[in-house]
Design an enzyme around this catalytic site. Sequence first.
Site, PDB file in Angstrom:
ATOM      1  N   HIS A   1     -28.636  31.926 -55.920  1.00 23.01           N
ATOM      2  CA  HIS A   1     -27.981  32.838 -56.852  1.00 23.01           C
ATOM      3  C   HIS A   1     -26.715  32.231 -57.424  1.00 23.01           C
ATOM      4  O   HIS A   1     -26.095  32.805 -58.311  1.00 23.01           O
ATOM      5  CB  HIS A   1     -27.623  34.161 -56.166  1.00 23.01           C
ATOM      6  CG  HIS A   1     -28.823  34.944 -55.736  1.00 23.01           C
ATOM      7  ND1 HIS A   1     -29.710  35.479 -56.639  1.00 23.01           N
ATOM      8  CD2 HIS A   1     -29.296  35.268 -54.530  1.00 23.01           C
ATOM      9  CE1 HIS A   1     -30.667  36.106 -55.986  1.00 23.01           C
ATOM     10  NE2 HIS A   1     -30.443  35.992 -54.702  1.00 23.01           N
TER      11      HIS A   1
ATOM     12  N   THR B   1     -19.235  41.046 -55.585  1.00 26.17           N
ATOM     13  CA  THR B   1     -20.113  41.350 -56.727  1.00 26.17           C
ATOM     14  C   THR B   1     -21.587  41.110 -56.399  1.00 26.17           C
ATOM     15  O   THR B   1     -22.428  41.171 -57.287  1.00 26.17           O
ATOM     16  CB  THR B   1     -19.719  40.517 -57.966  1.00 26.17           C
ATOM     17  OG1 THR B   1     -19.972  39.134 -57.688  1.00 26.17           O
ATOM     18  CG2 THR B   1     -18.259  40.717 -58.332  1.00 26.17           C
ATOM     19  N   THR B   2     -21.872  40.795 -55.149  1.00 20.74           N
ATOM     20  CA  THR B   2     -23.268  40.659 -54.702  1.00 20.74           C
ATOM     21  C   THR B   2     -23.480  41.577 -53.504  1.00 20.74           C
ATOM     22  O   THR B   2     -22.519  41.918 -52.811  1.00 20.74           O
ATOM     23  CB  THR B   2     -23.583  39.201 -54.278  1.00 20.74           C
ATOM     24  OG1 THR B   2     -22.761  38.849 -53.168  1.00 20.74           O
ATOM     25  CG2 THR B   2     -23.366  38.220 -55.418  1.00 20.74           C
TER      26      THR B   2
HETATM   27  C1  SG4 Z   1     -21.919  34.302 -54.186  1.00 22.05           C
HETATM   28  O1  SG4 Z   1     -23.260  34.687 -54.011  1.00 22.05           O
HETATM   29  C2  SG4 Z   1     -21.486  33.434 -53.015  1.00 22.05           C
HETATM   30  O2  SG4 Z   1     -22.389  32.395 -52.815  1.00 22.05           O
HETATM   31  C3  SG4 Z   1     -21.307  34.280 -51.761  1.00 22.05           C
HETATM   32  O3  SG4 Z   1     -20.865  33.474 -50.709  1.00 22.05           O
HETATM   33  C4  SG4 Z   1     -20.292  35.381 -52.061  1.00 22.05           C
HETATM   34  O4  SG4 Z   1     -20.061  36.191 -50.903  1.00 22.05           O
HETATM   35  C5  SG4 Z   1     -20.815  36.238 -53.167  1.00 22.05           C
HETATM   36  O5  SG4 Z   1     -21.055  35.438 -54.321  1.00 22.05           O
HETATM   37  C6  SG4 Z   1     -19.852  37.353 -53.560  1.00 22.05           C
HETATM   38  O6  SG4 Z   1     -18.629  36.808 -53.922  1.00 22.05           O
HETATM   39  O7  SG4 Z   1     -16.686  36.533 -55.277  1.00 22.05           O
HETATM   40  N1  SG4 Z   1     -18.796  37.137 -56.457  1.00 22.05           N
HETATM   41  S1  SG4 Z   1     -17.888  37.333 -55.174  1.00 22.05           S
HETATM   42  O8  SG4 Z   1     -17.634  38.754 -55.006  1.00 22.05           O
HETATM   43  O9  SG4 Z   1     -18.036  35.287 -50.495  1.00 22.05           O
HETATM   44  C7  SG4 Z   1     -18.933  36.036 -50.185  1.00 22.05           C
HETATM   45  C8  SG4 Z   1     -21.385  33.580 -49.465  1.00 22.05           C
HETATM   46  O10 SG4 Z   1     -20.966  32.853 -48.632  1.00 22.05           O
HETATM   47  C9  SG4 Z   1     -18.823  36.883 -48.971  1.00 22.05           C
HETATM   48  C10 SG4 Z   1     -22.446  34.585 -49.174  1.00 22.05           C
HETATM   49 ZN    ZN Z   2     -18.592  35.496 -57.488  1.00 22.11          ZN
END
Ligand code: SG4
Ligand code: ZN
Length: 272
Positions: free
Chosen positions: A70, A219-220
Site C-alpha cells: 500500500h 489514515t489506514t
Molecule cells: C502506511 O501504510 C505505513 O506503511 C504504515 O506503517 C502506517 O502505519 C500507515 O501508513 C498509517 O500512517 O501516517 N498514513 S499514516 O497515518 O505508522 C503506522 C506501518 O508500519 C502505524 C504499518
Molecule cells: Zn501516511
Amino acid sequence: PSHSWCYEEEPCEYKPAHWLNLPHSKCGGERQSPINIETRDTVSDVRLDAFNFTKFDDKHAIMHITNTGHSVKCVLKEDMVEVSGGGLGYVYSTLQFHFHWGSDESDGSEHKVDSKRYPMEMHIVNKRKDLTLEEALETPNGLAVLGFLIEAKNAQSSSSGHRETHPTSDMGAWEKLTSYISAIHNIGSEVNVTDAISIDDLLGDVNRAQYYRYNGSLTTPSCHEAVVWTVFKESVKFDQNLMTMFPAHAGYRNVYRPTQSLHNRRIYSTKS
Ligand code: SG4
Ligand code: ZN
C-alpha cells in the site's frame, strides 16, 4: 493477502467507505484523517513554535525500504532520530516515513489545502518516546505525523523534448531513493539502504516553521485516533521524472484515503 482492505481502485472486500466495518476498526470515528484544510477557517496559535529535528541530517539513519503493498516505507534505525518542539509538548522518536501518491500529477496527496490535492504526500511517523507503540496507539497524542505535500519542480518538459540526464556520480537524495524503489517491485520485498540519504536532503530547504496542526488519526486501518497532525504550508518540490518512479515501479497507484469530515475539530495555524 494478509490484509483485506484496499484503496478505491483495487479489488478487495473493504474499500475506504467500508473500512469502518473491519474488525476492531476506528475508521468510523469523529477525529479521522486526512482532511481538507480550509485555510480561511484555521485559527492562528502562538504556541505553535519551532520544531527541533534531531539527526534529520544523519546520512545513515535509514535502515531499509519496504514495498508494503500500500506504500513505500523507509524504516529508520531505532531511537536515533527525534522530533520535539512544534507545540507537541513531548519528545517523539521517528519510526519511519512513507508516501502516498496518485496516478498522475493531479492527485495523490491525502490532505487537501483549500480543496486542492497535491501529486504526492510524505508522512514522517513519530512515536512518543515515553510510550510503547501499543500504548501510543491508545493515547490521543501518542503519535505525531509530519505531513509534507509534494509537487513537481519541473512540470514543463524541455522544448527540445530531451529528458534531463543525471550523472550517477552526483546523485541527489531523491534519485538515490527512487533507485532503491525500483529494486522493490514485488509486494513485501525489502532493500537495505547502504547509500547515504538523510531526511534533511529529501526535504531540502522547505520552510519547516510554517504549518497547520490538528488532532486526527492514522489514515489506514485500524485508523487509531492517536495522531497529532502537522501539515507543512510549503510543499516539497522534486524532479517530475523521479516522481513517476513511484507508481511505475512500485506497481500500484492512487494509494490515498478520501478526506474525512472535520466534525467538532479546529485546525490551528502558525502565525505567518
Ligand atoms: C502506511 O501504510 C505505513 O506503511 C504504515 O506503517 C502506517 O502505519 C500507515 O501508513 C498509517 O500512517 O501516517 N498514513 S499514516 O497515518 O505508522 C503506522 C506501518 O508500519 C502505524 C504499518
Ligand atoms: Zn501516511
